[in-house]
Design an enzyme around this catalytic site. Structure first.
Site, PDB file in Angstrom:
ATOM      1  N   SER A  24      -1.125  -6.075   6.214  1.00  0.00           N
ATOM      2  CA  SER A  24       0.069  -6.934   5.742  1.00  0.00           C
ATOM      3  C   SER A  24       0.819  -5.617   4.332  1.00  0.00           C
ATOM      4  O   SER A  24       0.339  -4.221   3.600  1.00  0.00           O
ATOM      5  CB  SER A  24       0.012  -7.379   4.044  1.00  0.00           C
ATOM      6  OG  SER A  24      -0.788  -8.958   4.547  1.00  0.00           O
ATOM      7  N   HIS A  55       3.588  -9.417   8.276  1.00  0.00           N
ATOM      8  CA  HIS A  55       3.179  -9.139   9.379  1.00  0.00           C
ATOM      9  C   HIS A  55       4.201  -9.582  10.346  1.00  0.00           C
ATOM     10  O   HIS A  55       4.831 -10.831  11.102  1.00  0.00           O
ATOM     11  CB  HIS A  55       1.966 -10.425   9.865  1.00  0.00           C
ATOM     12  CG  HIS A  55       0.635 -10.587   8.636  1.00  0.00           C
ATOM     13  ND1 HIS A  55       0.156  -8.744   9.408  1.00  0.00           N
ATOM     14  CD2 HIS A  55       0.728 -10.048   7.563  1.00  0.00           C
ATOM     15  CE1 HIS A  55      -0.712  -9.031   8.119  1.00  0.00           C
ATOM     16  NE2 HIS A  55      -0.557  -9.399   6.944  1.00  0.00           N
ATOM     17  N   HIS A  77      -4.833 -14.527  11.077  1.00  0.00           N
ATOM     18  CA  HIS A  77      -5.757 -15.056   9.924  1.00  0.00           C
ATOM     19  C   HIS A  77      -6.752 -16.005   9.979  1.00  0.00           C
ATOM     20  O   HIS A  77      -5.669 -16.554  10.324  1.00  0.00           O
ATOM     21  CB  HIS A  77      -5.136 -14.252   8.536  1.00  0.00           C
ATOM     22  CG  HIS A  77      -4.787 -13.645   7.809  1.00  0.00           C
ATOM     23  ND1 HIS A  77      -3.372 -12.673   8.539  1.00  0.00           N
ATOM     24  CD2 HIS A  77      -5.273 -12.123   7.557  1.00  0.00           C
ATOM     25  CE1 HIS A  77      -3.222 -12.037   8.081  1.00  0.00           C
ATOM     26  NE2 HIS A  77      -3.883 -11.271   7.551  1.00  0.00           N
ATOM     27  N   TYR A  79      -7.382 -17.684   7.138  1.00  0.00           N
ATOM     28  CA  TYR A  79      -6.279 -18.855   6.205  1.00  0.00           C
ATOM     29  C   TYR A  79      -5.295 -19.431   6.864  1.00  0.00           C
ATOM     30  O   TYR A  79      -4.639 -20.393   6.024  1.00  0.00           O
ATOM     31  CB  TYR A  79      -5.989 -17.819   4.778  1.00  0.00           C
ATOM     32  CG  TYR A  79      -5.497 -16.779   5.052  1.00  0.00           C
ATOM     33  CD1 TYR A  79      -4.307 -16.556   5.487  1.00  0.00           C
ATOM     34  CD2 TYR A  79      -5.739 -15.417   5.055  1.00  0.00           C
ATOM     35  CE1 TYR A  79      -2.673 -15.586   5.478  1.00  0.00           C
ATOM     36  CE2 TYR A  79      -4.830 -14.460   5.025  1.00  0.00           C
ATOM     37  CZ  TYR A  79      -2.956 -14.812   5.301  1.00  0.00           C
ATOM     38  OH  TYR A  79      -2.923 -13.181   5.307  1.00  0.00           O
ATOM     39  N   ALA A 107      -5.043  -4.925   2.967  1.00  0.00           N
ATOM     40  CA  ALA A 107      -4.594  -4.508   1.722  1.00  0.00           C
ATOM     41  C   ALA A 107      -5.349  -5.246   1.045  1.00  0.00           C
ATOM     42  O   ALA A 107      -6.064  -6.480   1.200  1.00  0.00           O
ATOM     43  CB  ALA A 107      -3.065  -5.712   1.956  1.00  0.00           C
ATOM     44  N   MET A 204      -8.591 -10.549   3.271  1.00  0.00           N
ATOM     45  CA  MET A 204      -8.874 -11.637   3.992  1.00  0.00           C
ATOM     46  C   MET A 204      -8.728 -11.304   5.109  1.00  0.00           C
ATOM     47  O   MET A 204      -8.328 -12.218   5.765  1.00  0.00           O
ATOM     48  CB  MET A 204      -8.022 -12.903   3.235  1.00  0.00           C
ATOM     49  CG  MET A 204      -7.972 -13.678   2.001  1.00  0.00           C
ATOM     50  SD  MET A 204      -6.063 -13.588   1.250  1.00  0.00           S
ATOM     51  CE  MET A 204      -6.524 -13.864  -0.226  1.00  0.00           C
ATOM     52  N   SER A 205      -9.182 -10.367   6.175  1.00  0.00           N
ATOM     53  CA  SER A 205      -8.895  -9.611   6.840  1.00  0.00           C
ATOM     54  C   SER A 205      -9.982  -9.019   7.221  1.00  0.00           C
ATOM     55  O   SER A 205     -11.190  -8.830   7.566  1.00  0.00           O
ATOM     56  CB  SER A 205      -7.652  -9.194   6.926  1.00  0.00           C
ATOM     57  OG  SER A 205      -7.847  -8.026   6.490  1.00  0.00           O
ATOM     58  N   HIS A 240       1.794 -12.577  -4.458  1.00  0.00           N
ATOM     59  CA  HIS A 240       1.256 -11.503  -2.475  1.00  0.00           C
ATOM     60  C   HIS A 240       2.733 -11.181  -2.979  1.00  0.00           C
ATOM     61  O   HIS A 240       3.377  -9.625  -2.093  1.00  0.00           O
ATOM     62  CB  HIS A 240       1.682 -13.037  -0.969  1.00  0.00           C
ATOM     63  CG  HIS A 240       1.806 -12.145  -0.019  1.00  0.00           C
ATOM     64  ND1 HIS A 240       0.503 -11.777   0.997  1.00  0.00           N
ATOM     65  CD2 HIS A 240       3.041 -12.461   1.022  1.00  0.00           C
ATOM     66  CE1 HIS A 240       0.756 -10.946   1.826  1.00  0.00           C
ATOM     67  NE2 HIS A 240       2.134 -11.738   2.113  1.00  0.00           N
TER      68      HIS A 240
HETATM   69  N1  HPA Z   1      -7.804 -10.122  -3.121  1.00  0.00           N
HETATM   70  C1  HPA Z   1      -8.212 -11.058  -1.580  1.00  0.00           C
HETATM   71  N2  HPA Z   1      -7.127 -10.268  -0.814  1.00  0.00           N
HETATM   72  C2  HPA Z   1      -6.488  -9.360  -1.246  1.00  0.00           C
HETATM   73  C3  HPA Z   1      -6.080  -8.771  -2.480  1.00  0.00           C
HETATM   74  C4  HPA Z   1      -7.509  -9.255  -3.609  1.00  0.00           C
HETATM   75  O1  HPA Z   1      -6.838  -9.676  -4.576  1.00  0.00           O
HETATM   76  N3  HPA Z   1      -5.358  -8.122  -2.845  1.00  0.00           N
HETATM   77  C5  HPA Z   1      -4.657  -7.995  -1.291  1.00  0.00           C
HETATM   78  N4  HPA Z   1      -4.939  -8.653  -0.461  1.00  0.00           N
END
Ligand code: HPA
Length: 287
Positions: A24, A55, A77, A79, A107, A204-205, A240
């Site tokens: 990201s 993305h 992802h 999600y 990220a 999350m990846s 985000h």
């Molecule tokens: N948590 C989960 N995923 C993330 C975060 C976070 O704080 N920051 C960027 N991606």
């Protein structure tokens, strides 16, 4: 493999020195790739189109710091409703296209108290808290089905990244990445749990990609861009938009680091590891 055949029909089949997955907000590296040939994910059989802001959803073939590379700007992802197997699928495609060294980026939220928003963190290990494994249901058996995960992130390559960071004046952190399915951010109680589990950062990846890479014998380097302090560690709510805002401030450092790392990798096509045709990045980088 259909996806690899379709890609090969459109791009230079020169064997890549590295595959790169851009997380990201980190897709800007793609613009540093010379002689780019860009394929939208929609043009790759088996790839769904990416849906997330930040993305772009494209595969870029070209030359970075003298080295032929294949970069994915965007990823799949869990999600988004994708299976772990699909989240890891692009790595199978990269492997079929000749990738044997993979740099993954993301990220992440910082859990360890010494991490700050804007830090880059070398991933030394991960926790698969997605509770799904991309190898479940795969047709392969043997070492592919039961891959060793005792060194998921290659120590030697990680040390190289650390050396390059030092040379560039980047203070590189390092730590353990916890992969959660998302998409809601964590609660403060979950962050305390993750800290007790030994996680330094959370995102999350990445985990499904790295598991597939190891199953295929690909060497992996991981870099997290710490975009925020994890939930409950600051008074700020997480968003985000803020995550993407932070990646903008570190993008230049991230890009310089990846460029230098990739440019110094040996070329697998030549016996001495020096690059032919593109001029030697090893030599140009030594100055
Ligand atoms: N948590 C989960 N995923 C993330 C975060 C976070 O704080 N920051 C960027 N991606």
């Amino acid at each position: 493999m259909r996806a690899a055949r379709a890609i090969r029909a459109r791009i230079d089949p020169a064997s890549p020195v590295a595959g790169i997955i851009l997380g990201s907000g980190l897709g800007g590296l793609a613009s540093r790739i010379a002689h780019p040939i860009t394929l939208g994910f929609a043009q790759v059989p088996g790839f769904p189109s990416a849906t997330i802001a930040g993305h772009a959803g494209a595969l870029i073939s070209g030359v970075l710091a003298g080295a032929p590379v294949l970069a994915l700007a965007g990823r799949f992802h869990m999600y988004e409703g994708h299976s772990a197997m699909l989240a890891g699928f692009p790595v199978r495609v990269l492997h079929a296209l000749g990738v044997r060294t993979l740099l993954v980026s993301n990220a992440a939220g910082g859990i360890r108290r010494t991490l700050r928003a804007g830090d880059l963190m070398l991933i030394r290990d991960h926790l698969n808290l997605m509770f799904r494994n991309p190898l479940i249901g795969a047709q392969e058996t043997g070492d592919f089905r039961f891959p060793d995960m005792s060194e998921p992130y290659d120590k030697e390559l990680g040390d190289q990244v650390r050396t390059h960071a030092g040379a560039l004046g980047i203070s590189l952190q390092e730590g353990v990445y916890a992969g959660l399915p998302g998409p809601s951010y964590e609660t403060p109680a979950e962050i305390r749990m993750l800290a007790a589990f030994g996680a330094d950062a959370v995102g999350m990846s990445t985990v499904p990609e790295v598991v597939v890479a190891r199953a295929l014998g690909i060497r992996v380097v991981g870099i997290s861009c710490i975009t925020n302090l994890a939930a409950g560690m600051s008074s700020q709510p997480l968003s985000h938009v803020d995550v993407l805002g932070t990646t903008k401030t570190v993008a230049a450092q991230f890009e310089a680091l990846v460029e230098r790392f990739v440019g110094a990798l040996p070329d697998p096509r030549t016996a001495d590891g020096l690059r032919e045709g593109f001029g030697s990045a090893l030599q140009s980088d030594a100055g």
